[in-house]
Design a protein around this motif. Structure first.
Motif, short mmCIF file in Angstrom:
data_model
loop_
_atom_site.label_atom_id
_atom_site.label_comp_id
_atom_site.label_asym_id
_atom_site.label_seq_id
_atom_site.Cartn_x
_atom_site.Cartn_y
_atom_site.Cartn_z
N GLU A 255 0.75 -1.27 0.02
CA GLU A 255 -0.06 0.06 -0.04
C GLU A 255 0.95 1.35 -0.04
N TYR A 256 0.77 2.06 -0.97
CA TYR A 256 1.49 3.27 -1.21
C TYR A 256 0.66 4.38 -1.67
N ASN A 257 0.77 5.61 -1.07
CA ASN A 257 -0.30 6.61 -1.39
C ASN A 257 0.68 7.83 -1.79
N SER A 258 0.93 8.62 -2.96
CA SER A 258 1.78 9.47 -3.36
C SER A 258 1.60 10.69 -2.49
N ARG A 259 0.41 10.93 -1.85
CA ARG A 259 0.42 11.92 -1.02
C ARG A 259 1.01 11.81 0.33
N GLU A 260 1.29 10.29 0.77
CA GLU A 260 2.14 10.24 1.74
C GLU A 260 3.31 9.53 1.19
N ALA A 261 4.01 10.23 0.66
CA ALA A 261 5.03 9.45 -0.17
C ALA A 261 6.36 8.88 0.67
N ASN A 321 9.36 -0.93 -7.52
CA ASN A 321 8.63 -1.14 -8.69
C ASN A 321 6.97 -0.78 -8.45
N ALA A 322 6.62 -1.19 -7.06
CA ALA A 322 5.33 -0.93 -6.88
C ALA A 322 5.03 0.70 -6.60
N VAL A 323 6.12 1.27 -6.13
CA VAL A 323 5.88 2.83 -6.12
C VAL A 323 5.96 3.20 -7.34
N ARG A 324 7.02 2.89 -8.36
CA ARG A 324 6.76 3.43 -9.69
C ARG A 324 5.65 3.13 -10.38
N SER A 325 4.74 2.19 -10.07
CA SER A 325 3.62 1.86 -10.94
C SER A 325 2.65 2.85 -10.69
N LYS A 326 2.76 3.50 -9.16
CA LYS A 326 1.79 4.66 -8.83
C LYS A 326 2.25 6.00 -8.81
#
Length: 360
Positions: A255-261, A321-326
C-alpha cells in the motif's frame, strides 16, 4: 501436384542445411561454475569449471569435469575443447554457479551477461552462489546422477514447493535492469554427500553485499512474492510446545499513497493447516495463540529484514516497482534509493489456520 512436389523438395533441402549434433559425438555441459584462481596465479584470470555427463552402456552416469583458467569466460570454452575428445556445447546448460569470492569482489554481472548473450543458453537456467570451493562443489559425485540435473532439481523443487523465490537467468536480469528492484541469488554448499541451500545472497547491482540465512527464507519469500508451499513452518509457543504449519498459501499487498510519499505499508497474509501440535488439546484458544505467535514472529523478522535493506540501500523485495507503478512522470532510481533509505515502511501479517490434521 507439381506445386506439392516443389514444396517437398524445398523442405528436404532446408533440412539438409541444418547442422545436426549427435549426442554420442558431443559433450553436453549441464552445469558450469566460476571462481578466482589460486593466489599465486596471474591477476585478471578467472577459473571455469564445466561438468558434462556421459551415459554409459551399463546405465551408470560418469560426470566429466573440465577446469581451465583464462582472462575471459569465452576463452575458457576454447580451452575445454582443446582437452576434450568431443566438441563441448552448452545447449543443455541447467545451472551456473559463481563463487562467493567472485560475488563479493568482482561481481557476477559480466559472467551473467556472457550467459545472456549466448543464443544456445535458455533464460530458465538457474543461477547460484557457491559458499565453499566451487571446483570441489561441482566435482563431487552425488550418486549415479547428472550433476547439473541434481543441482537443477534442488533449486527447482525449493522454488516451486519450498521457501526459495525463483532465481533463474530471466528473473535475475529483470531485477538487475529494473530501476525498482535489486537481484538476489541462492547460496549452496556441500552437506556431506549432498548439497543444501544455506541462504540467499543479496546483491547491489552485481555484487553481493549481504546475505540471509536459511531460517529467514520463509519470511523473505512472503515479502517478495505470492506463493503456495508444501513445506512447513514451525511455531514455537514455549520451550515444550510447538506447532507445525503445512500447505501454506501466502500473498502480499503493498500500500502506497503518493500523498504520503514517505510511507509504505506491506500487508502479508497466510493460510495454513496444522499437521503437528505438541500441546494437550487443540482448542480454539490454542489455535488463536498459534496464529498470533506466528504473526508476531514473521512481523519481527520481516521488519528487521526491511530495515537492513534500507541501511544497505538495496531493494530485493521490489518496493520501487510498486511505487513506480503509482507514480506519475519519470522514475529516478537514484532519487528513489535516497528516499527509500528513510521511508517509514511497516509490515503487518495476518495468519489464518484453516484446518487441523495430525495432532500429537
Amino acid at each position: 501436384m507439381r506445386r506439392s512436389f516443389n514444396l517437398f523438395l524445398i523442405i528436404l533441402l532446408l533440412t539438409g542445411c541444418v547442422q545436426q549434433s549427435i549426442l554420442d559425438d558431443i559433450q553436453m555441459v549441464t552445469i558450469i561454475g566460476y571462481d578466482l584462481p589460486d593466489e599465486d596465479k596471474e591477476d585478471g584470470l578467472i577459473k571455469g569449471i564445466a561438468v558434462a555427463p556421459q551415459y554409459l552402456a551399463d546405465g551408470k552416469i560418469e560426470n566429466n569435469v573440465f577446469v581451465e583458467t583464462a582472462k575471459l569466460s569465452k576463452e575458457i570454452r576454447s580451452q575445454y575443447n582443446s582437452k576434450s575428445p568431443k566438441p563441448i556445447v552448452s545447449g543443455k546448460l541447467e545451472v551456473a554457479m559463481f563463487s562467493r569470492e567472485i560475488a563479493e569482489t568482482e561481481g557476477v554481472t559480466g559472467l551473467v551477461d556472457t550467459l545472456h548473450r549466448d543464443p544456445s543458453i535458455g533464460s530458465r537456467v538457474f543461477l547460484g552462489i557457491a559458499n565453499g570451493d566451487t571446483e570441489e562443489l561441482l566435482s563431487t559425485n552425488y550418486g549415479n546422477v547428472d550433476t547439473g540435473t541434481y543441482f537443477q532439481d534442488i533449486l527447482k523443487h525449493n522454488s516451486k514447493h519450498g521457501m526459495l523465490p525463483e532465481t533463474n537467468l530471466h528473473s535475475f536480469l529483470y531485477s538487475y535492469y529494473s530501476e525498482g528492484s535489486d537481484p538476489f541469488l541462492p547460496i549452496l554448499d556441500r552437506d556431506g554427500d549432498k548439497v543444501k541451500i544455506t541462504g540467499i545472497g543479496l546483491l547491489d547491482g552485481g555484487k553481493m553485499v549481504s546475505e540471509l540465512d536459511a531460517d529467514n527464507l520463509f519470511t523473505f519469500k512472503i515479502l517478495q512474492e505470492k506463493f503456495s508451499s508444501n513445506d512447513s513452518f514451525s511455531v514455537n509457543l514455549d520451550q515444550d510446545k510447538f506447532a507445525a504449519i503445512y500447505n501454506i498459501a501466502s500473498k502480499r499487498k503493498i500500500e502506497y499513497n503518493s500523498r504520503e510519499a514517505n510511507k509504505i505499508k506491506i500487508r502479508g497474509s497466510i493460510l495454513g493447516v496444522i499437521k503437528e501440535y505438541s500441546g494437550k488439546a487443540l482448542t480454539p484458544e490454542a489455535l488463536k495463540e498459534i496464529e498470533e505467535t506466528m504473526e508476531k514472529d514473521i512481523e519481527k523478522r520481516g521488519t528487521k529484514m526491511i530495515q537492513s535493506f534500507q541501511e544497505l540501500g538495496i531493494d530485493p523485495i521490489s518496493l520501487g516497482n510498486a511505487v513506480r507503478s503509482k507514480t506519475r512522470g519519470e522514475f529516478d532510481r537514484k532519487k528513489w534509493i535516497d528516499e527509500y533509505k528513510n521511508m517509514d515502511i511497516s509490515f503487518d501479517m495476518n495468519v489464518k489456520i484453516t484446518e487441523s490434521g495430525i495432532i500429537e
